[in-house]
Design a protein around this motif. Sequence first.
Motif, PDB file in Angstrom:
ATOM      1  N   LEU A 195       0.681  -1.130   0.011  1.00  0.00           N
ATOM      2  CA  LEU A 195       0.039   0.016  -0.031  1.00  0.00           C
ATOM      3  C   LEU A 195       0.820   1.095  -0.246  1.00  0.00           C
ATOM      4  O   LEU A 195       1.615   1.474   1.063  1.00  0.00           O
ATOM      5  N   LEU A 196       1.059   2.105  -0.955  1.00  0.00           N
ATOM      6  CA  LEU A 196       1.692   3.212  -1.265  1.00  0.00           C
ATOM      7  C   LEU A 196       0.784   4.640  -1.162  1.00  0.00           C
ATOM      8  O   LEU A 196      -0.228   4.588  -1.596  1.00  0.00           O
ATOM      9  N   SER A 197       1.404   5.585  -0.461  1.00  0.00           N
ATOM     10  CA  SER A 197       0.564   7.039  -0.439  1.00  0.00           C
ATOM     11  C   SER A 197       1.712   7.845  -0.300  1.00  0.00           C
ATOM     12  O   SER A 197       2.854   7.557   0.350  1.00  0.00           O
ATOM     13  N   GLY A 198       1.477   9.163  -0.711  1.00  0.00           N
ATOM     14  CA  GLY A 198       2.458  10.179  -0.708  1.00  0.00           C
ATOM     15  C   GLY A 198       1.827  11.404   0.452  1.00  0.00           C
ATOM     16  O   GLY A 198       2.197  12.457   0.325  1.00  0.00           O
ATOM     17  N   ASP A 199       0.820  11.016   0.949  1.00  0.00           N
ATOM     18  CA  ASP A 199       0.140  11.873   2.012  1.00  0.00           C
ATOM     19  C   ASP A 199       1.081  12.313   3.100  1.00  0.00           C
ATOM     20  O   ASP A 199       1.552  11.435   3.674  1.00  0.00           O
ATOM     21  N   PRO A 200       1.461  13.526   3.470  1.00  0.00           N
ATOM     22  CA  PRO A 200       2.131  13.956   4.535  1.00  0.00           C
ATOM     23  C   PRO A 200       1.117  13.361   5.964  1.00  0.00           C
ATOM     24  O   PRO A 200      -0.028  13.270   5.970  1.00  0.00           O
ATOM     25  N   ASP A 245       1.208  10.442   6.952  1.00  0.00           N
ATOM     26  CA  ASP A 245       1.141   9.004   6.919  1.00  0.00           C
ATOM     27  C   ASP A 245      -0.355   8.575   7.855  1.00  0.00           C
ATOM     28  O   ASP A 245      -0.356   7.644   8.487  1.00  0.00           O
ATOM     29  N   PRO A 246      -1.345   9.026   6.991  1.00  0.00           N
ATOM     30  CA  PRO A 246      -2.890   8.745   7.696  1.00  0.00           C
ATOM     31  C   PRO A 246      -3.161   7.154   7.130  1.00  0.00           C
ATOM     32  O   PRO A 246      -3.714   6.629   8.099  1.00  0.00           O
ATOM     33  N   LEU A 247      -2.508   6.695   6.298  1.00  0.00           N
ATOM     34  CA  LEU A 247      -2.915   5.131   6.033  1.00  0.00           C
ATOM     35  C   LEU A 247      -2.291   4.111   6.920  1.00  0.00           C
ATOM     36  O   LEU A 247      -2.954   3.191   7.515  1.00  0.00           O
ATOM     37  N   ALA A 248      -1.307   4.383   7.792  1.00  0.00           N
ATOM     38  CA  ALA A 248      -0.801   3.640   8.545  1.00  0.00           C
ATOM     39  C   ALA A 248      -1.663   3.745   9.955  1.00  0.00           C
ATOM     40  O   ALA A 248      -1.827   2.751  10.557  1.00  0.00           O
ATOM     41  N   VAL A 270      -1.948  -6.537  10.364  1.00  0.00           N
ATOM     42  CA  VAL A 270      -2.497  -7.090   9.221  1.00  0.00           C
ATOM     43  C   VAL A 270      -1.389  -7.970   8.251  1.00  0.00           C
ATOM     44  O   VAL A 270      -0.785  -7.336   7.909  1.00  0.00           O
ATOM     45  N   ARG A 271      -1.607  -9.175   8.502  1.00  0.00           N
ATOM     46  CA  ARG A 271      -0.541 -10.034   8.107  1.00  0.00           C
ATOM     47  C   ARG A 271      -0.827  -9.914   6.322  1.00  0.00           C
ATOM     48  O   ARG A 271      -1.781  -9.780   5.859  1.00  0.00           O
ATOM     49  N   GLY A 272       0.419  -9.672   5.786  1.00  0.00           N
ATOM     50  CA  GLY A 272       0.435  -9.808   4.370  1.00  0.00           C
ATOM     51  C   GLY A 272       0.498  -8.390   3.706  1.00  0.00           C
ATOM     52  O   GLY A 272       0.388  -8.094   2.507  1.00  0.00           O
ATOM     53  N   LEU A 273       0.083  -7.486   4.672  1.00  0.00           N
ATOM     54  CA  LEU A 273       0.070  -5.831   4.186  1.00  0.00           C
ATOM     55  C   LEU A 273       1.404  -5.146   4.547  1.00  0.00           C
ATOM     56  O   LEU A 273       1.640  -5.053   5.780  1.00  0.00           O
ATOM     57  N   ARG A 274       1.980  -4.471   3.596  1.00  0.00           N
ATOM     58  CA  ARG A 274       2.923  -3.401   3.877  1.00  0.00           C
ATOM     59  C   ARG A 274       2.621  -2.242   3.533  1.00  0.00           C
ATOM     60  O   ARG A 274       1.883  -1.860   2.564  1.00  0.00           O
ATOM     61  N   VAL A 275       2.807  -0.971   4.493  1.00  0.00           N
ATOM     62  CA  VAL A 275       2.729   0.280   3.969  1.00  0.00           C
ATOM     63  C   VAL A 275       3.749   0.905   3.921  1.00  0.00           C
ATOM     64  O   VAL A 275       4.792   0.992   4.594  1.00  0.00           O
ATOM     65  N   ALA A 276       3.763   1.894   2.574  1.00  0.00           N
ATOM     66  CA  ALA A 276       4.980   2.396   2.389  1.00  0.00           C
ATOM     67  C   ALA A 276       4.478   4.217   1.937  1.00  0.00           C
ATOM     68  O   ALA A 276       3.712   4.122   1.360  1.00  0.00           O
ATOM     69  N   ARG A 277       5.250   4.879   2.551  1.00  0.00           N
ATOM     70  CA  ARG A 277       5.125   6.301   2.258  1.00  0.00           C
ATOM     71  C   ARG A 277       6.111   6.959   1.224  1.00  0.00           C
ATOM     72  O   ARG A 277       7.404   6.780   1.308  1.00  0.00           O
ATOM     73  N   ILE A 278       5.471   7.581   0.103  1.00  0.00           N
ATOM     74  CA  ILE A 278       6.550   8.270  -0.940  1.00  0.00           C
ATOM     75  C   ILE A 278       6.823   9.524  -0.397  1.00  0.00           C
ATOM     76  O   ILE A 278       5.803  10.167  -0.153  1.00  0.00           O
ATOM     77  N   ASP A 279       8.195   9.690  -0.088  1.00  0.00           N
ATOM     78  CA  ASP A 279       8.747  10.894   0.361  1.00  0.00           C
ATOM     79  C   ASP A 279       9.143  11.936  -0.747  1.00  0.00           C
ATOM     80  O   ASP A 279      10.407  11.753  -1.084  1.00  0.00           O
ATOM     81  N   SER A 280       8.484  12.593  -1.335  1.00  0.00           N
ATOM     82  CA  SER A 280       8.625  13.582  -2.532  1.00  0.00           C
ATOM     83  C   SER A 280       9.721  14.562  -2.322  1.00  0.00           C
ATOM     84  O   SER A 280      10.789  14.732  -3.283  1.00  0.00           O
ATOM     85  N   ASP A 328       1.515  -9.283  -4.517  1.00  0.00           N
ATOM     86  CA  ASP A 328       0.502  -9.793  -5.453  1.00  0.00           C
ATOM     87  C   ASP A 328      -0.393  -8.515  -6.182  1.00  0.00           C
ATOM     88  O   ASP A 328      -0.877  -8.699  -7.223  1.00  0.00           O
ATOM     89  N   LEU A 329      -0.426  -7.713  -5.185  1.00  0.00           N
ATOM     90  CA  LEU A 329      -1.128  -6.569  -5.564  1.00  0.00           C
ATOM     91  C   LEU A 329      -0.456  -5.139  -4.907  1.00  0.00           C
ATOM     92  O   LEU A 329      -0.017  -5.137  -3.827  1.00  0.00           O
ATOM     93  N   VAL A 330      -0.459  -4.250  -5.718  1.00  0.00           N
ATOM     94  CA  VAL A 330       0.110  -2.888  -5.269  1.00  0.00           C
ATOM     95  C   VAL A 330      -1.139  -1.977  -5.198  1.00  0.00           C
ATOM     96  O   VAL A 330      -1.881  -1.751  -6.281  1.00  0.00           O
ATOM     97  N   VAL A 331      -1.393  -1.247  -4.262  1.00  0.00           N
ATOM     98  CA  VAL A 331      -2.608  -0.467  -4.128  1.00  0.00           C
ATOM     99  C   VAL A 331      -2.091   0.910  -3.943  1.00  0.00           C
ATOM    100  O   VAL A 331      -1.246   1.338  -2.997  1.00  0.00           O
ATOM    101  N   VAL A 332      -2.438   2.219  -4.463  1.00  0.00           N
ATOM    102  CA  VAL A 332      -1.789   3.313  -4.493  1.00  0.00           C
ATOM    103  C   VAL A 332      -2.814   4.383  -4.136  1.00  0.00           C
ATOM    104  O   VAL A 332      -3.973   4.456  -4.931  1.00  0.00           O
TER     105      VAL A 332
END
Length: 385
Positions: free
Chosen positions: A34-39, A41-44, A51-61, A118-122
């Motif tokens: 799961l990718l997001s560029g929001d400052p 990090d609201p997704l985390a 959540v097993r099998g789920l990684r969250v990454a933030r895009i630091d522009s 398996d799946l990238v969610v942006v």
Amino acid sequence: MRTLLITGPGGAGRTTVAAVTSVAAARAGRRVLLLSGDPGDPLAALVGPDVRGLRVARIDSGEEFRAELVALQERGATLLGMLGSRPLAAEELTELPGAEQFALLRALRRAAVAPDTDLVVVDMPPLHQTVTTLALPAQLRRYLARLLPAERQAARALRPVLAQLAGVPMPARWLYEAAARWDEELAAVQAVVEAPTTEVRLVAEPGPGAHLALRTGRLGLALHQLPAGSLVANRTLPQDCADPWLAGLAAQQEKYAAQWADELPVVPLPHLGRDPEGPEDTALLAASAPGLAPAAAAPRPAWDVEDRRAGDGVLVWAIPLPGARKADLDLVRRGDELLLAAGPYRRIVPLPSALRRCTVSGAALADGVLRVRFTPDPQLWPRAR
């Protein structure tokens, strides 16, 4: 591997839907990034750490911008030294407008080859900005091809000689090498955006404002042949509300959701009566909407050329533009390219080889398809024997 780009009008709840979609997919056994560029990090905060099998990454522009500019200075150190320039240190660099889009595109490229995924969610920006961002790689590659055409490098054999005489690498050589490197990187990003495994998922709260924004945004997606596979009707109210005011609002939502369902699969996501605040709310929404799990990818819209020479003496290029109105559209033939404008969006596309030997003789919009008529030019078209 699938890539799901989640976007919609501002305030539609894109981040919530991205989190809910990711949790639902991970609980179904998929390995999700799961990718997001929001400052901030609201997704985390919505997903939580368990959540097993789920990684969250933030895009630091900001960090990406500083790293790219420092690397660019290092590659052009000789030229900058000739000009008497003083390099900028990373800590004194502040990202410029547009850095977010480039950081997002680079993150998409990296995510496409992420291991054990398996799946990238942006969690994408609002719809209009998403359309322009996804169209950027193809547009920039066209600009590079026009401004620095590859055929002009035919004289590059002379550049080493000139470089020896001058004692330094010639700027033209550095420029063409940089352009080739940029084109390679943009081509890789464009391949991810246009891949059959990449799909846009729209999010909107049913209502008149969202209806207009979706019509305009879908027009931009169609112009760039970016498939929208489904639409999440977010914050939907129950249809059995006892309160007359809520019942009227629920009826309005049902009306617009039904209109959208005529064109796209619609997945309703209920209103919790409050804004989702944490993993418990996210899990509750994921359980209430099993249709969020990604299905088969939507096909990339095809622009077919129909041969009607036997009957009408023309070739017809059919360009699907759902929701378009005649006032939205404009087209201009320029050499071997067609400049298409649809609402606030523009695209310049190369003509198929058969149409390059024709003249544009008309265009008509019907049932969401723009049909451009081409008449064969007798001076260019092969004559039948």
